[in-house]
Design a protein around this motif. Sequence first.
Motif, short mmCIF file in Angstrom:
data_model
loop_
_atom_site.label_atom_id
_atom_site.label_comp_id
_atom_site.label_asym_id
_atom_site.label_seq_id
_atom_site.Cartn_x
_atom_site.Cartn_y
_atom_site.Cartn_z
N ASP A 628 0.91 -1.16 0.56
CA ASP A 628 0.11 0.23 0.08
C ASP A 628 1.60 1.30 -0.07
N SER A 629 1.89 1.03 0.96
CA SER A 629 2.38 2.66 0.34
C SER A 629 4.36 1.83 0.38
N ASP A 686 5.87 13.87 -1.30
CA ASP A 686 4.70 12.53 -0.37
C ASP A 686 3.93 12.43 -2.52
N TYR A 687 4.24 11.29 -2.45
CA TYR A 687 2.98 11.33 -4.10
C TYR A 687 2.49 10.20 -3.72
N LYS A 688 0.80 10.40 -4.08
CA LYS A 688 0.08 9.49 -4.12
C LYS A 688 -0.66 8.69 -5.23
N GLN A 690 -3.15 6.78 -8.21
CA GLN A 690 -4.86 6.23 -8.25
C GLN A 690 -4.82 5.91 -10.01
N THR A 702 -4.93 2.99 -5.28
CA THR A 702 -4.41 3.43 -4.88
C THR A 702 -2.79 2.79 -3.92
N GLU A 704 0.83 4.87 -2.15
CA GLU A 704 1.47 5.70 -1.54
C GLU A 704 2.47 5.13 -1.43
N SER A 706 6.41 7.63 -0.64
CA SER A 706 7.42 9.18 -0.67
C SER A 706 8.82 8.96 -1.26
#
Length: 970
Positions: A628-629, A686-688, A690, A702, A704, A706
Amino acid sequence: MLKYLSLLIIYGCILSLNAQQPASIHLTEKDGLPDIEFYNIIEDSKQFIWLAADKGLYRYNGRQYDYFSHPKQRGNAVFGTLEDDKGRIWCNNISGQFFYIENKRLNLFIDLGDILNGELPQFKVNKTHLIVFTGRTIYSVNLDDKKVTKAINKTFSLIGLPLEQSNNYYYTKRNYIIKTDHTFNKVDSLHIDIYDERINTSISKSANLASNGNIFLCHFLRHKKNVFYQFDILKKTLELLKVPIELESRSINQVFFKDDEIWMTTDIGIQIFKLLDNKLEFQRSLFNKVYVTKIIRDSNDNYWVTTKGEGIFIIPNINIFQYELSKDLVNINKIKNIGNNTILFGTNNGRVATIDTEKNNIKVLDISSTYRVSEIILDKVKPEAIIVKEDIALSLNIESGRLQKMYNELLYGAKSISKIETASYVLSSYKDAILLDNNFNEINKLVNKRSYTNYASKEKKDVYVSTVEGLFVFDKAFNKTEIKYKNEHILGTSITETNDNTIWVSTFKNGILGIKNKSVIVTYDESNGLLSNKTSVLQSDKNHLWIATEKGLQLLDVTKKTFKNLTRQDGIPTYRISDIEVMDNKVLFVSNIGMFGLYKDSAFKKVKNKTVYFTDFRINEQSHPIKDSYELDYDENKIGFNFNSNGFQSNVNTRYKYRLLGSDSIWKTTNELVNYVDYNSLASGDYKFQVKALPESDTIKTIEFSILKPFWKRWWFYVLSVILIGLAIYFIFVSKIEKLKRKQAEVLQKEFVNKQLVLSQLENLRSQMNPHFIFNALNSIQEYIVLNEKELASSFLIKFSRLIRIYLEHSRESEVTLNQELKALNIYLELEKNRFEDILDYSIEVSETIDISRVKVPSLFIQPYVENALKHGLLHKKDNRKLKLIFYLNNNNDILFCEIEDNGIGVEASKKLNASRRPMHKSFATSANEKRVTLLNTTRKTPIKVTITPLDLSKKTGTKVEIKIPIQSI
């Protein structure tokens, strides 16, 4: 004639047996299918298709097939695929091994080979246990500790795979239908009068159960014959069903309910029945003579049909069908509804036939010509159809079925014919558009250019004609007006009219145009609903418009201005649609692969939200597990995403919207067939990311991440940077000064070389203007004057003066063309020939490949070598003096070769002679040229080379001077 009639009879007999089939897509190994023999198929909760095949287990995601295997797997073939509550996919093999997929790997759960002894059982998986149903008992395997127990202590025979209903299991055991709870404690049972020990009646296969609500269909195999019972679980009633004779001895692999029909997959295709009065009434069959193993309906309403040896058939839309035609009849160009559910059609190979769309009977009317049928029209008054081919025209009486030949060459090859009221026709052909009377005689010519199509308006009585020069409309008096769009000619391919009296024109590349009052009032293209700007056939349906494009079939509601689309994913088997015919409840369309139809009210699938999932996350082009990140270093800033939406042909029909919050908040759309996005050199922050599927979906996926700040954005780095920059500036400054010094030295050296070249050139001029030569020339002139040879004296003087002028002119140039040099050499040799009292035979040969007006040589360069040949080689001979100059190029045409050959006394003899006369003497011209060659080579990439060798090596007589001069063209 008899042959023609017999062929028609044969066609009629054979084609009357054809039936209507759902339009399907046949996948084989040619289409990338990994196998052609399949035993089971399921769709999981993520819309992946899982295939249990002879070669192993495969997963299909709409784009590719992924293969799963295990190193301890015995044999490739797998069976019995299913999904458990955790989303894991299970399968088993004939060796008793049970596997499941987790984290994209095939894991071996348990090996029951010793217990099963080669039996291939059916099985289920619940939250806690793997339940295996053998022919004698039921085994339960704990998913945690893999402990194996018998779910039923008493041994039964021929236990079938249970169906689950309201938290209960239903399965057959010998002559009973047993109802148990999930722990296999018996709740109820119902006796089946199918097993009788007294007469030793045997059941040779465990029963298949298929449910439709509270109604079960129980299938047994007894004495190698199929037996069916209907079981109502609420009423607890059991009734024996009558089975068609054709089905009694067939191999039945699957039974399931589809609406009010019962579909059975057999060794001869899918047999479809309805249950009427305790009897299975045959309705139709699909995929005749194909061994069908399984059929499923996926979440997008596609029907997947697996076979044993024939690959997979996919029915994307059960409401789109095709008519089975012989190979000679599938390449259809024109169709026309002639009433009574009968369609008249013509093919590209000249066949004319009719088909009853209800009874599926086909009758071939004409096979006398192999030229394509280009047009079919109906007379609005008489029950007559006109069929036009490239080489013939036919008239069909619809009531009697009589077909007559029409001897009218005007009709042959017509592209379009329209009826104007009751008195005349408009005909478009490859050369013009003409007006015909009711007997198809020419009245006048409307357009004297190639015409694509025409249309006669019902309301306005106007006639529209599309030609290579544009679209024209003719009023009742046949006055012509051109209709343009944005001041451009309209090149129409098809014309029709909807009930609101709008004329619609399809175009080659500009979409479709709506016309009223001779003006374009509305346009549709890719920007406002069309699948493609390249459209072909149009057909009106009241206030709807059917549109054939290169990317699908569309229905436009001209009142609401909304589109409905049918693509390959929706069941359209081809986009090469050549004609469309609208009927009451269905629409027929034809192409080069056959005749197809669709039901208007049910053919359009409901648009479902597509689920997107990530298939890959790449950092600096290296794949990483999906999370997820992520937290990334500053140099991990090349990021890539791969994603997919499962489903049949999703790669062809799905596009995606995406955005990268932190960089840009605007949604962007991928191109067709693109399921990835890459970002290069992202800044820290920081990016997201989608992504969602089109048509617009509420489901957004999504990831996420960084990217940390780099070390160079810290205070100590700024201080260090200033110091390093200062040092760099210092070293750059020092380097610049050194570079300028070197450049200045190079300039001075170049100036020195140029000066030396000028001096060398002057020395060459001095050698050519030496007193001895001038004295000899003047003596010759004086001799001619004394001998009163005025003309010779004048000619010699002119040549001498011309040579002097050429030398003076050349002395001002560093290079001259070869043409100029040859002129000087010719004059010089003519003067020297006089000196030798004509006992001198010289020639100058120049290769035809040399462009003497473009090739350059150093000025005043070649003549000194010629002078040496005369002075040191030939002067000491009394007769037979020969001199030859040869000019040619090398194979690459970048080096000029000049060879100077003389048959004089030779180099060695000349040296000895000169040494005895003047010791330590060296030719002035030779030394000047040697010095000049050295200077010229300092400024050239490829040096000039001069070699002097004896012409006759054995006698060392004669001399050959070879000069290699790199070419410098003008």
